[in-house]
Design a protein around this motif. Sequence first.
Motif, PDB file in Angstrom:
ATOM      1  N   UNK A  81       0.853  -1.194   0.000  1.00  0.00           N
ATOM      2  CA  UNK A  81       0.000   0.000   0.000  1.00  0.00           C
ATOM      3  C   UNK A  81       0.884   1.237   0.000  1.00  0.00           C
ATOM      4  N   UNK A  82       0.555   2.200  -0.851  1.00  0.00           N
ATOM      5  CA  UNK A  82       1.294   3.461  -0.911  1.00  0.00           C
ATOM      6  C   UNK A  82       0.331   4.603  -0.660  1.00  0.00           C
ATOM      7  N   UNK A  83       0.647   5.427   0.337  1.00  0.00           N
ATOM      8  CA  UNK A  83      -0.188   6.553   0.720  1.00  0.00           C
ATOM      9  C   UNK A  83       0.631   7.833   0.626  1.00  0.00           C
ATOM     10  N   UNK A  84       0.207   8.758  -0.212  1.00  0.00           N
ATOM     11  CA  UNK A  84       0.882  10.036  -0.343  1.00  0.00           C
ATOM     12  C   UNK A  84       0.053  11.151   0.258  1.00  0.00           C
ATOM     13  N   UNK A  85       0.679  12.023   1.044  1.00  0.00           N
ATOM     14  CA  UNK A  85      -0.030  13.174   1.604  1.00  0.00           C
ATOM     15  C   UNK A  85       0.730  14.448   1.270  1.00  0.00           C
ATOM     16  N   UNK A  86      -0.024  15.507   1.066  1.00  0.00           N
ATOM     17  CA  UNK A  86       0.597  16.793   0.745  1.00  0.00           C
ATOM     18  C   UNK A  86      -0.390  17.908   1.067  1.00  0.00           C
ATOM     19  N   UNK A  87       0.147  19.103   1.311  1.00  0.00           N
ATOM     20  CA  UNK A  87      -0.706  20.261   1.556  1.00  0.00           C
ATOM     21  C   UNK A  87      -1.481  20.670   0.310  1.00  0.00           C
ATOM     22  N   UNK A  88      -0.894  20.416  -0.850  1.00  0.00           N
ATOM     23  CA  UNK A  88      -1.552  20.783  -2.108  1.00  0.00           C
ATOM     24  C   UNK A  88      -2.156  19.560  -2.783  1.00  0.00           C
ATOM     25  N   UNK A  89      -3.042  19.827  -3.726  1.00  0.00           N
ATOM     26  CA  UNK A  89      -3.622  18.736  -4.489  1.00  0.00           C
ATOM     27  C   UNK A  89      -2.556  18.128  -5.391  1.00  0.00           C
ATOM     28  N   UNK A  90      -2.593  16.808  -5.529  1.00  0.00           N
ATOM     29  CA  UNK A  90      -1.639  16.086  -6.360  1.00  0.00           C
ATOM     30  C   UNK A  90      -2.422  15.247  -7.359  1.00  0.00           C
ATOM     31  N   UNK A  91      -1.998  15.274  -8.600  1.00  0.00           N
ATOM     32  CA  UNK A  91      -2.653  14.473  -9.620  1.00  0.00           C
ATOM     33  C   UNK A  91      -2.633  13.000  -9.219  1.00  0.00           C
ATOM     34  N   UNK A  92      -3.732  12.274  -9.484  1.00  0.00           N
ATOM     35  CA  UNK A  92      -3.794  10.857  -9.098  1.00  0.00           C
ATOM     36  C   UNK A  92      -2.619  10.050  -9.645  1.00  0.00           C
ATOM     37  N   UNK A 112      -3.511  16.722   2.996  1.00  0.00           N
ATOM     38  CA  UNK A 112      -3.456  16.674   4.460  1.00  0.00           C
ATOM     39  C   UNK A 112      -2.206  17.378   4.968  1.00  0.00           C
ATOM     40  N   UNK A 113      -2.350  18.083   6.069  1.00  0.00           N
ATOM     41  CA  UNK A 113      -1.211  18.632   6.804  1.00  0.00           C
ATOM     42  C   UNK A 113      -0.774  17.576   7.810  1.00  0.00           C
ATOM     43  N   UNK A 125       1.151  17.722  10.105  1.00  0.00           N
ATOM     44  CA  UNK A 125       1.357  18.279  11.442  1.00  0.00           C
ATOM     45  C   UNK A 125       0.047  18.440  12.211  1.00  0.00           C
ATOM     46  N   UNK A 126      -1.087  18.187  11.570  1.00  0.00           N
ATOM     47  CA  UNK A 126      -2.375  18.290  12.248  1.00  0.00           C
ATOM     48  C   UNK A 126      -2.477  17.254  13.371  1.00  0.00           C
ATOM     49  N   UNK A 127      -3.236  17.582  14.396  1.00  0.00           N
ATOM     50  CA  UNK A 127      -3.315  16.715  15.580  1.00  0.00           C
ATOM     51  C   UNK A 127      -3.803  15.309  15.263  1.00  0.00           C
ATOM     52  N   UNK A 128      -4.713  15.197  14.309  1.00  0.00           N
ATOM     53  CA  UNK A 128      -5.278  13.881  14.008  1.00  0.00           C
ATOM     54  C   UNK A 128      -4.657  13.210  12.795  1.00  0.00           C
ATOM     55  N   UNK A 129      -3.541  13.760  12.294  1.00  0.00           N
ATOM     56  CA  UNK A 129      -2.946  13.233  11.054  1.00  0.00           C
ATOM     57  C   UNK A 129      -2.484  11.796  11.207  1.00  0.00           C
ATOM     58  N   UNK A 130      -1.849  11.461  12.340  1.00  0.00           N
ATOM     59  CA  UNK A 130      -1.355  10.092  12.513  1.00  0.00           C
ATOM     60  C   UNK A 130      -2.491   9.081  12.536  1.00  0.00           C
ATOM     61  N   UNK A 186      10.197  17.146  12.458  1.00  0.00           N
ATOM     62  CA  UNK A 186       8.750  16.987  12.569  1.00  0.00           C
ATOM     63  C   UNK A 186       8.295  15.714  11.849  1.00  0.00           C
ATOM     64  N   UNK A 187       8.888  15.448  10.690  1.00  0.00           N
ATOM     65  CA  UNK A 187       8.564  14.223   9.952  1.00  0.00           C
ATOM     66  C   UNK A 187       8.973  12.988  10.755  1.00  0.00           C
ATOM     67  N   UNK A 188      10.112  13.069  11.435  1.00  0.00           N
ATOM     68  CA  UNK A 188      10.572  11.945  12.264  1.00  0.00           C
ATOM     69  C   UNK A 188       9.608  11.694  13.421  1.00  0.00           C
ATOM     70  N   UNK A 189       9.132  12.762  14.055  1.00  0.00           N
ATOM     71  CA  UNK A 189       8.173  12.600  15.150  1.00  0.00           C
ATOM     72  C   UNK A 189       6.883  11.959  14.640  1.00  0.00           C
ATOM     73  N   UNK A 190       6.466  12.350  13.449  1.00  0.00           N
ATOM     74  CA  UNK A 190       5.288  11.723  12.840  1.00  0.00           C
ATOM     75  C   UNK A 190       5.551  10.234  12.606  1.00  0.00           C
ATOM     76  N   UNK A 191       6.741   9.926  12.127  1.00  0.00           N
ATOM     77  CA  UNK A 191       7.097   8.528  11.871  1.00  0.00           C
ATOM     78  C   UNK A 191       7.050   7.710  13.159  1.00  0.00           C
TER      79      UNK A 191
END
Length: 246
Positions: free
Chosen positions: A108-119, A128-129, A131-136, A175-180
């Motif tokens: 499974x591959x999941x990509x997230x970004x602040x901007x829209x990304x072509x499929x 998705x941000x 850094x949002x509280x519910x992102x994880x 911040x990315x490491x903390x998310x990880x």
Amino acid sequence: MTDKTPTKGTSGRGQRELRVRVKSAKGRKLSSTLWLERQLNDPYVIRAKKEGYRGRAAFKILELDDKYGFLKPGARVVDLGCAPGGWCQVAVGRVNALAERKNKPVGTVLGVDLQEVEPIAGAQIHQLDFLADDADALVKGWLGGPADVVMSDMAAAASGHKGTDHLRIIALCEAAAQFAFDVLEEGGTFVAKVLAGGAEIGLQTMLKQNFDKVANVKPPASRADSSEKFVVAMGYRGRGKAAQDT
């Protein structure tokens, strides 16, 4: 406007290889002309177009995975700041997200970004941000469980000041490491771009406390004149175990 000037050397068919030269244009800065000329002659840019990748950065994750082998068939992968999508494209093929190899586990591959990304075929893309509280929680829900790999090619917006840009990208990587730490399965891998410059010592310490192995590498696809490098942290110990070991 461009012209093609013969360079030294010949191809296997005896034809002269051509280098694209970009002529100056009114209103365009010399730096822009030189950048455009470099892009047009960059072998990785040329390969990306031929092989259908959305950018030359795809070859950076290809080369890192060739060396460390973290994108395994069946793996669940999160790509933070995934635009324009080259890393997701690579991951889809490597983890068998399209189930093209019938005898291999499907990833499974999941990509997230602040901007829209072509499929991207075989990938889930969400605006998705991270850094949002519910992102994880959202990410683990979309994945159907924890991730095996969290990767990031993100870079903060350039200010033009080298020291400031270095601090910004290190903060983003931390911040990315903390998310990880929140979404990775034990034994998982974290891969991220950093800039050499001295402030990454704290990041390195944090990763070594949480992973069994931490490597720093500059893949061939990374331009020689760039200060970027990549950290590959493997063998995530888990929140509890990392705390016990420190």
